[in-house]
Enzyme design. Structure first.
Site, mmCIF file in Angstrom:
data_model
loop_
_atom_site.group_PDB
_atom_site.id
_atom_site.type_symbol
_atom_site.label_atom_id
_atom_site.label_comp_id
_atom_site.label_asym_id
_atom_site.label_seq_id
_atom_site.Cartn_x
_atom_site.Cartn_y
_atom_site.Cartn_z
ATOM 1 C CG ASP A 39 -32.065 -1.509 4.695
ATOM 2 O OD1 ASP A 39 -31.372 -2.484 5.049
ATOM 3 O OD2 ASP A 39 -32.477 -0.640 5.494
ATOM 4 C CB ILE A 40 -34.126 3.940 5.399
ATOM 5 C CG1 ILE A 40 -33.865 5.460 5.399
ATOM 6 C CG2 ILE A 40 -34.329 3.393 6.811
ATOM 7 C CD1 ILE A 40 -35.057 6.287 5.830
ATOM 8 N N GLY A 89 -40.078 -3.253 12.773
ATOM 9 C CA GLY A 89 -40.074 -2.463 11.536
ATOM 10 C C GLY A 89 -38.774 -1.715 11.276
ATOM 11 C CG ASP A 135 -37.697 1.967 16.408
ATOM 12 O OD1 ASP A 135 -38.510 2.036 17.347
ATOM 13 O OD2 ASP A 135 -36.527 2.393 16.490
ATOM 14 N N GLY A 184 -46.900 1.340 8.598
ATOM 15 C CA GLY A 184 -46.681 -0.091 8.880
ATOM 16 C C GLY A 184 -47.487 -0.501 10.092
HETATM 17 N N1 APR Z 1 -35.999 0.735 5.240
HETATM 18 C C1 APR Z 1 -37.016 1.513 4.798
HETATM 19 N N2 APR Z 1 -38.305 1.333 5.162
HETATM 20 C C2 APR Z 1 -38.566 0.302 5.998
HETATM 21 C C3 APR Z 1 -37.554 -0.556 6.502
HETATM 22 C C4 APR Z 1 -36.222 -0.307 6.088
HETATM 23 N N3 APR Z 1 -35.197 -1.056 6.515
HETATM 24 N N4 APR Z 1 -38.156 -1.494 7.316
HETATM 25 C C5 APR Z 1 -39.473 -1.222 7.293
HETATM 26 N N5 APR Z 1 -39.730 -0.153 6.507
HETATM 27 C C6 APR Z 1 -41.012 0.473 6.169
HETATM 28 C C7 APR Z 1 -42.252 -0.348 6.342
HETATM 29 O O1 APR Z 1 -42.389 -1.277 5.251
HETATM 30 C C8 APR Z 1 -43.298 0.745 6.285
HETATM 31 O O2 APR Z 1 -43.548 1.105 4.941
HETATM 32 O O3 APR Z 1 -41.216 1.564 7.047
HETATM 33 C C9 APR Z 1 -42.595 1.919 6.982
HETATM 34 C C10 APR Z 1 -43.071 2.201 8.398
HETATM 35 O O4 APR Z 1 -43.425 0.984 9.034
HETATM 36 P P1 APR Z 1 -43.022 0.667 10.560
HETATM 37 O O5 APR Z 1 -41.571 0.433 10.646
HETATM 38 O O6 APR Z 1 -43.952 -0.419 11.030
HETATM 39 O O7 APR Z 1 -43.335 2.031 11.345
HETATM 40 P P2 APR Z 1 -44.718 2.668 11.841
HETATM 41 O O8 APR Z 1 -45.877 2.206 11.047
HETATM 42 O O9 APR Z 1 -44.417 4.124 11.932
HETATM 43 O O10 APR Z 1 -44.888 2.050 13.301
HETATM 44 C C11 APR Z 1 -43.977 2.453 14.302
HETATM 45 O O11 APR Z 1 -43.469 0.217 14.872
HETATM 46 O O12 APR Z 1 -41.393 -0.687 14.776
HETATM 47 C C12 APR Z 1 -42.299 -0.131 15.608
HETATM 48 O O13 APR Z 1 -40.989 0.889 17.333
HETATM 49 C C13 APR Z 1 -41.807 1.151 16.220
HETATM 50 O O14 APR Z 1 -43.629 1.244 17.766
HETATM 51 C C14 APR Z 1 -43.117 1.802 16.562
HETATM 52 C C15 APR Z 1 -44.009 1.420 15.394
#
Ligand code: APR
Length: 169
Positions: free
Chosen positions: A10-11, A32, A34, A119
């Site tokens: 978890d980042i 996600g 964010d 994601g």
């Molecule tokens: N730590 C590390 N990686 C994570 C975590 C975490 N806590 N939570 C999710 N991820 C991973 C997901 O599994 C995926 O592999 O981060 C990667 C990116 O996924 P998303 O969070 O869906 O980001 P993205 O595909 O760039 O989409 C961005 O999603 O959450 C919204 O506000 C954000 O509109 C934006 C969009």
């Protein structure tokens, strides 16, 4: 000398000088990673984000880390996958380059990335991982104060894709 590695985790818990948030252009939070970063950092993060007035896809903006172990958060909106013919690859590379440049401007020695755009934004993982690894390696080879980059992967499948990209680098 510099290193690039991957971990499963978890980042929001990762103690790098800067962690990267896969944001959207509003910079006002979302789901996600964010959502996880905003929840863990606390409400002051959104207050600071409100002052940033958004961010273009492929660019990056910096905030403090607040309640996170990381000192800084680098917010970058990656590209939404539209089939691969709308410049998505270059925009994804730009997100990584912008974060690396901003990290170096702030003297960061360690940076942690999630798998940007793979994601909700549906960028195919097998295409995104090589772009991420090659772009980060190019930035490090060009000479940066950053010494360590870690891809913090939220699932074994994501980690496998980044390990394979590292092995092919
Ligand atoms: N730590 C590390 N990686 C994570 C975590 C975490 N806590 N939570 C999710 N991820 C991973 C997901 O599994 C995926 O592999 O981060 C990667 C990116 O996924 P998303 O969070 O869906 O980001 P993205 O595909 O760039 O989409 C961005 O999603 O959450 C919204 O506000 C954000 O509109 C934006 C969009």
């Amino acid at each position: 000398m510099w290193t690039i590695d991957t971990i499963l985790g978890d980042i929001t818990q990762f103690p790098a000088d800067a962690i990267v948030n896969a944001a959207n252009c509003s910079l006002l939070g979302g789901g996600g990673v964010d959502g996880a970063i905003h929840r863990a950092a606390g409400p002051e993060l959104l207050e600071e984000c409100r002052t940033l007035r958004g961010c273009e896809t492929g660019q990056a903006k910096l905030t403090k880390g607040y309640r996170l172990p990381a000192r800084y958060i680098l917010h970058t909106p990656g590209p939404i996958w539209r089939g691969g013919t709308a410049g998505e690859a270059e925009l994804l590379a730009s997100s990584y380059r912008s974060c690396m440049a901003l990290a170096a401007e702030h003297g960061c020695k360690s940076v942690a990335f999630p798998s940007i755009s793979t994601g909700v934004y549906r960028f195919p993982l097998e295409l995104a991982a090589p772009i991420a690894v090659q772009t980060v390696a190019q930035c490090l080879e060009a000479g940066s104060c950053v010494e360590r980059v870690t891809f913090v992967c939220f699932s074994p499948a994501v980690r496998k894709a980044y390990e394979q990209a590292l092995n092919r680098k």
